[in-house]
Design an enzyme around this catalytic site. Sequence first.
Site, PDB file in Angstrom:
ATOM      1  N   CYS A  61       0.801  -1.235   0.000  1.00 39.96           N
ATOM      2  CA  CYS A  61       0.000   0.000   0.000  1.00 39.96           C
ATOM      3  C   CYS A  61       0.834   1.285   0.000  1.00 39.96           C
ATOM      4  O   CYS A  61       0.396   2.311  -0.525  1.00 39.96           O
ATOM      5  CB  CYS A  61      -0.914   0.033   1.232  1.00 39.96           C
ATOM      6  SG  CYS A  61      -1.610  -1.567   1.665  1.00 39.96           S
ATOM      7  N   CYS A  64       1.475   3.766  -3.064  1.00 41.60           N
ATOM      8  CA  CYS A  64       0.439   4.702  -3.526  1.00 41.60           C
ATOM      9  C   CYS A  64      -0.010   5.674  -2.439  1.00 41.60           C
ATOM     10  O   CYS A  64      -0.321   6.819  -2.712  1.00 41.60           O
ATOM     11  CB  CYS A  64      -0.786   3.935  -4.017  1.00 41.60           C
ATOM     12  SG  CYS A  64      -0.443   3.088  -5.556  1.00 41.60           S
ATOM     13  N   HIS A  65      -0.074   5.164  -1.191  1.00 41.10           N
ATOM     14  CA  HIS A  65      -0.693   5.981  -0.143  1.00 41.10           C
ATOM     15  C   HIS A  65       0.331   6.686   0.742  1.00 41.10           C
ATOM     16  O   HIS A  65      -0.047   7.547   1.540  1.00 41.10           O
ATOM     17  CB  HIS A  65      -1.624   5.111   0.721  1.00 41.10           C
ATOM     18  CG  HIS A  65      -2.725   4.469  -0.075  1.00 41.10           C
ATOM     19  ND1 HIS A  65      -3.877   5.126  -0.411  1.00 41.10           N
ATOM     20  CD2 HIS A  65      -2.822   3.242  -0.645  1.00 41.10           C
ATOM     21  CE1 HIS A  65      -4.656   4.323  -1.142  1.00 41.10           C
ATOM     22  NE2 HIS A  65      -4.029   3.178  -1.293  1.00 41.10           N
ATOM     23  N   MET A 102      -8.084   1.447  -7.701  1.00 39.18           N
ATOM     24  CA  MET A 102      -7.641   0.563  -6.610  1.00 39.18           C
ATOM     25  C   MET A 102      -7.974  -0.887  -6.987  1.00 39.18           C
ATOM     26  O   MET A 102      -9.132  -1.208  -7.234  1.00 39.18           O
ATOM     27  CB  MET A 102      -8.404   0.970  -5.337  1.00 39.18           C
ATOM     28  CG  MET A 102      -8.342  -0.044  -4.237  1.00 39.18           C
ATOM     29  SD  MET A 102      -6.976   0.235  -3.121  1.00 39.18           S
ATOM     30  CE  MET A 102      -7.228  -1.129  -1.989  1.00 39.18           C
ATOM     31  N   HIS A 338       4.888  11.512 -11.023  1.00 44.46           N
ATOM     32  CA  HIS A 338       5.108  10.059 -10.975  1.00 44.46           C
ATOM     33  C   HIS A 338       6.119   9.654 -12.050  1.00 44.46           C
ATOM     34  O   HIS A 338       7.298   9.900 -11.884  1.00 44.46           O
ATOM     35  CB  HIS A 338       3.761   9.344 -11.130  1.00 44.46           C
ATOM     36  CG  HIS A 338       3.816   7.909 -10.765  1.00 44.46           C
ATOM     37  ND1 HIS A 338       3.965   7.470  -9.479  1.00 44.46           N
ATOM     38  CD2 HIS A 338       3.758   6.798 -11.528  1.00 44.46           C
ATOM     39  CE1 HIS A 338       4.008   6.144  -9.471  1.00 44.46           C
ATOM     40  NE2 HIS A 338       3.888   5.717 -10.707  1.00 44.46           N
ATOM     41  N   HIS A 380      -0.584   7.661 -16.743  1.00 43.72           N
ATOM     42  CA  HIS A 380       0.491   6.773 -16.279  1.00 43.72           C
ATOM     43  C   HIS A 380       1.259   6.299 -17.517  1.00 43.72           C
ATOM     44  O   HIS A 380       0.927   5.277 -18.121  1.00 43.72           O
ATOM     45  CB  HIS A 380      -0.082   5.588 -15.499  1.00 43.72           C
ATOM     46  CG  HIS A 380       0.974   4.818 -14.754  1.00 43.72           C
ATOM     47  ND1 HIS A 380       1.912   4.026 -15.398  1.00 43.72           N
ATOM     48  CD2 HIS A 380       1.264   4.736 -13.431  1.00 43.72           C
ATOM     49  CE1 HIS A 380       2.714   3.488 -14.488  1.00 43.72           C
ATOM     50  NE2 HIS A 380       2.346   3.905 -13.286  1.00 43.72           N
TER      51      HIS A 380
HETATM   52 FE1  DHE Z   1       6.114   1.518 -10.825  1.00 41.73          FE
HETATM   53  C1  DHE Z   1       8.262   2.966 -13.067  1.00 41.73           C
HETATM   54  C2  DHE Z   1       6.505   4.150  -8.752  1.00 41.73           C
HETATM   55  C3  DHE Z   1       3.651   0.285  -8.874  1.00 41.73           C
HETATM   56  C4  DHE Z   1       6.225  -1.428 -12.517  1.00 41.73           C
HETATM   57  N1  DHE Z   1       7.162   3.254 -10.912  1.00 41.73           N
HETATM   58  C5  DHE Z   1       7.985   3.677 -11.931  1.00 41.73           C
HETATM   59  C6  DHE Z   1       8.527   4.968 -11.603  1.00 41.73           C
HETATM   60  C7  DHE Z   1       8.035   5.292 -10.371  1.00 41.73           C
HETATM   61  C8  DHE Z   1       7.188   4.219  -9.942  1.00 41.73           C
HETATM   62  C9  DHE Z   1       8.332   6.538  -9.586  1.00 41.73           C
HETATM   63  C10 DHE Z   1       9.461   5.797 -12.479  1.00 41.73           C
HETATM   64  C11 DHE Z   1      10.900   5.418 -12.242  1.00 41.73           C
HETATM   65  C12 DHE Z   1      11.846   6.170 -13.175  1.00 41.73           C
HETATM   66  O1  DHE Z   1      11.591   6.214 -14.397  1.00 41.73           O
HETATM   67  O2  DHE Z   1      12.850   6.696 -12.695  1.00 41.73           O
HETATM   68  N2  DHE Z   1       5.169   2.136  -9.139  1.00 41.73           N
HETATM   69  C13 DHE Z   1       5.503   3.232  -8.441  1.00 41.73           C
HETATM   70  C14 DHE Z   1       4.671   3.349  -7.298  1.00 41.73           C
HETATM   71  O3  DHE Z   1       4.774   4.206  -6.375  1.00 41.73           O
HETATM   72  C15 DHE Z   1       3.597   2.368  -7.435  1.00 41.73           C
HETATM   73  C16 DHE Z   1       2.362   3.122  -7.898  1.00 41.73           C
HETATM   74  C17 DHE Z   1       3.192   1.632  -6.174  1.00 41.73           C
HETATM   75  C18 DHE Z   1       4.276   0.847  -5.517  1.00 41.73           C
HETATM   76  O4  DHE Z   1       4.051   0.362  -4.422  1.00 41.73           O
HETATM   77  O5  DHE Z   1       5.358   0.713  -6.066  1.00 41.73           O
HETATM   78  C19 DHE Z   1       4.163   1.496  -8.545  1.00 41.73           C
HETATM   79  N3  DHE Z   1       5.078  -0.279 -10.721  1.00 41.73           N
HETATM   80  C20 DHE Z   1       4.125  -0.571  -9.853  1.00 41.73           C
HETATM   81  C21 DHE Z   1       3.628  -1.920 -10.028  1.00 41.73           C
HETATM   82  O6  DHE Z   1       2.750  -2.511  -9.344  1.00 41.73           O
HETATM   83  C22 DHE Z   1       4.354  -2.504 -11.165  1.00 41.73           C
HETATM   84  C23 DHE Z   1       3.408  -2.819 -12.307  1.00 41.73           C
HETATM   85  C24 DHE Z   1       5.045  -3.801 -10.785  1.00 41.73           C
HETATM   86  C25 DHE Z   1       6.010  -3.619  -9.641  1.00 41.73           C
HETATM   87  O7  DHE Z   1       7.176  -3.671  -9.915  1.00 41.73           O
HETATM   88  O8  DHE Z   1       5.607  -3.412  -8.527  1.00 41.73           O
HETATM   89  C26 DHE Z   1       5.298  -1.360 -11.503  1.00 41.73           C
HETATM   90  N4  DHE Z   1       7.054   0.892 -12.480  1.00 41.73           N
HETATM   91  C27 DHE Z   1       6.992  -0.368 -12.986  1.00 41.73           C
HETATM   92  C28 DHE Z   1       7.843  -0.444 -14.155  1.00 41.73           C
HETATM   93  C29 DHE Z   1       8.428   0.821 -14.336  1.00 41.73           C
HETATM   94  C30 DHE Z   1       7.911   1.637 -13.259  1.00 41.73           C
HETATM   95  C31 DHE Z   1       8.017  -1.669 -15.036  1.00 41.73           C
HETATM   96  C32 DHE Z   1       9.408   1.263 -15.405  1.00 41.73           C
HETATM   97  C33 DHE Z   1       8.695   1.643 -16.658  1.00 41.73           C
HETATM   98  C34 DHE Z   1       9.659   2.046 -17.726  1.00 41.73           C
HETATM   99  O9  DHE Z   1       9.462   1.611 -18.864  1.00 41.73           O
HETATM  100  O10 DHE Z   1      10.595   2.809 -17.443  1.00 41.73           O
END
Ligand code: DHE
Length: 560
Positions: A61, A64-65, A102, A338, A380
Amino acid sequence: MQKGIRGVVMLAALPFAMSVAFAATAEKSAAPVPATGGVTAAPTLSAEDKAASGKTYFERCAGCHGMLRKGATGKNLEPANTSKLGTSRLEKIMSYGTEGGMPNFDDILTKKEIANMAAYVQMPAEAPPEWSLADIKGSWKLLIPVDKRPTRQMNKVNLANVFAVTLRDSGEVALIDGDKKTIWAIIKTGYAVHISRMSTSGRYLHVIGRDGRYDLIDLWSEVPTTVATLKAGFEARSIETTKFKGYEDKYAVVGSYWPPQYTILDGLTLEPLKNVSTRGNTVDGNYHPEPRVASIVASESKPEWVINIKETGMIRLVNYSDLANLKETTINSAKFLHDGGWDSSKRYFLVAANASNKVAVVDTQEGKLAALVDTAKIPHPGRGANFKHPKFGPVWATSHLGADVISIIGTDPAGNPQNAWKVVQELRNHGANSLFVKTHPKSENLWADAPLNPDPKLAGSVTVYRIADLGNPDPKPEVLDLAAAADLGKTKGVQRVVHGEYNEKGDEIWFSVWTGNKTEPSAIVVVDDKARKVKTVIKDPRLVTPTGKFNVYNTMHDIY
Ligand code: DHE
């Protein structure tokens, strides 16, 4: 709650200090918690249940939160708000999700765990410990010094077409040989790796775990080898290297969610050099105790990183040419920042301000905000998708968590000023709850996923548009059910198709089929981009919950 993203249970991999923090917190508050807001007394939990819920909160959680539950992409979950919703409503939201983004957790949390979580979020939030430069230095391990590393590539793998694949729930990355479509190596990393980025030389892979563990992997060794590691904080999501001429591979930077800070490291050894807090005031002028570091990109035309601070809505342009006299330009944009990526000229950086339903555009040449573009609900983009639109010229696309829409934004103020920084077209995605769009300069297609959609059929499918059709009044996409194509059989966890990534040549796009349960099978589906037909399904018991995939060549050159 607006949005949450599925987490993962991996208690063994939780950072030690974090476990200690939760345990200590649990000890303190086994006693009944006083009512907040004067309505009814908040529920209580045993010390054991509180510690377990604290871990679940961190894992599922907090992203996001927020650790302090002040809300960002997801809603504020402080007791003043949660106690108004009450236990049974909270349980329903957590079990079945909401249309606002959510997701449901009833397939991976038990009824008791959900009931405990509903109680937990009605109790006051406690801050985890701080983590200073001295702590980071204390955690730093230089496993192979630079002079003990090979001086040439010791393997015969085509490194440019290797994919670094996050194995989310096993705390590993898989390095997949993109030519052979077989696993070259599996490397132990931090918990639920978030992203991997490449050094400018194409030799070193930088990997950041959600728990703040940072690993530097040398791809020139006979088998990929971790040469340095450290713990940057308790929660992190972003890393970047240096890309300006003369600084290639010199520094790296890691952005933490907790504590809210970014840390500059030596690019070849990860020696921690400087730690900068991101606490401060929001764009509205209010102090925020937890402004987390979201996306970071490195400029190729200046010795500069673009560092996006989620809760403040401030974008920092950090000049790394003189670390002792670090210069930051702070740009006001919108909340909550984000993910984002460069436009095709790499002058402009576009980042989702997702709670404002906007994309902020930074002109890195001028060091100024170029525009705030209104989009559909909760953009996103990942890093977005750049292509030449048949009608509107150079554009960048994002999909949305809160709408079944792909927004196309004009990015060429010099050549197409009438279209610049406007949504010039909205395309229908097959569902909301999308996370990533993708194309490639050699491709004729634009792809979008919808992995967090509550409908398993939509979560398992992707939409693809022919770019040449986008000039037509009503372009029709194709929707491919890639989860079905992976043929994994029936699973309890939903099979979520997530994150398209091209191979080096740009003629294949790879998608992960992420079964949100690590005991069940997952896969990677390789699609022939031109034919839009599945070419290969990579199945291997070692592919545990694959999510992000980072092709070495495309990541080095910011191709998306
Ligand atoms: Fe991500 C990128 C934050 C959930 C997979 N994710 C990012 C970035 C951030 C971020 C800040 C950009 C990084 C950068 O480019 O420097 N992500 C978050 C969260 O805060 C969030 C919403 C909740 C969490 O608890 O993390 C979250 N993200 C997820 C997922 O549930 C995903 C699908 C699977 C996982 O890994 O948890 C996921 N996030 C990704 C991926 C990228 C990403 C694959 C990179 C995308 C790209 O092509 O650069």
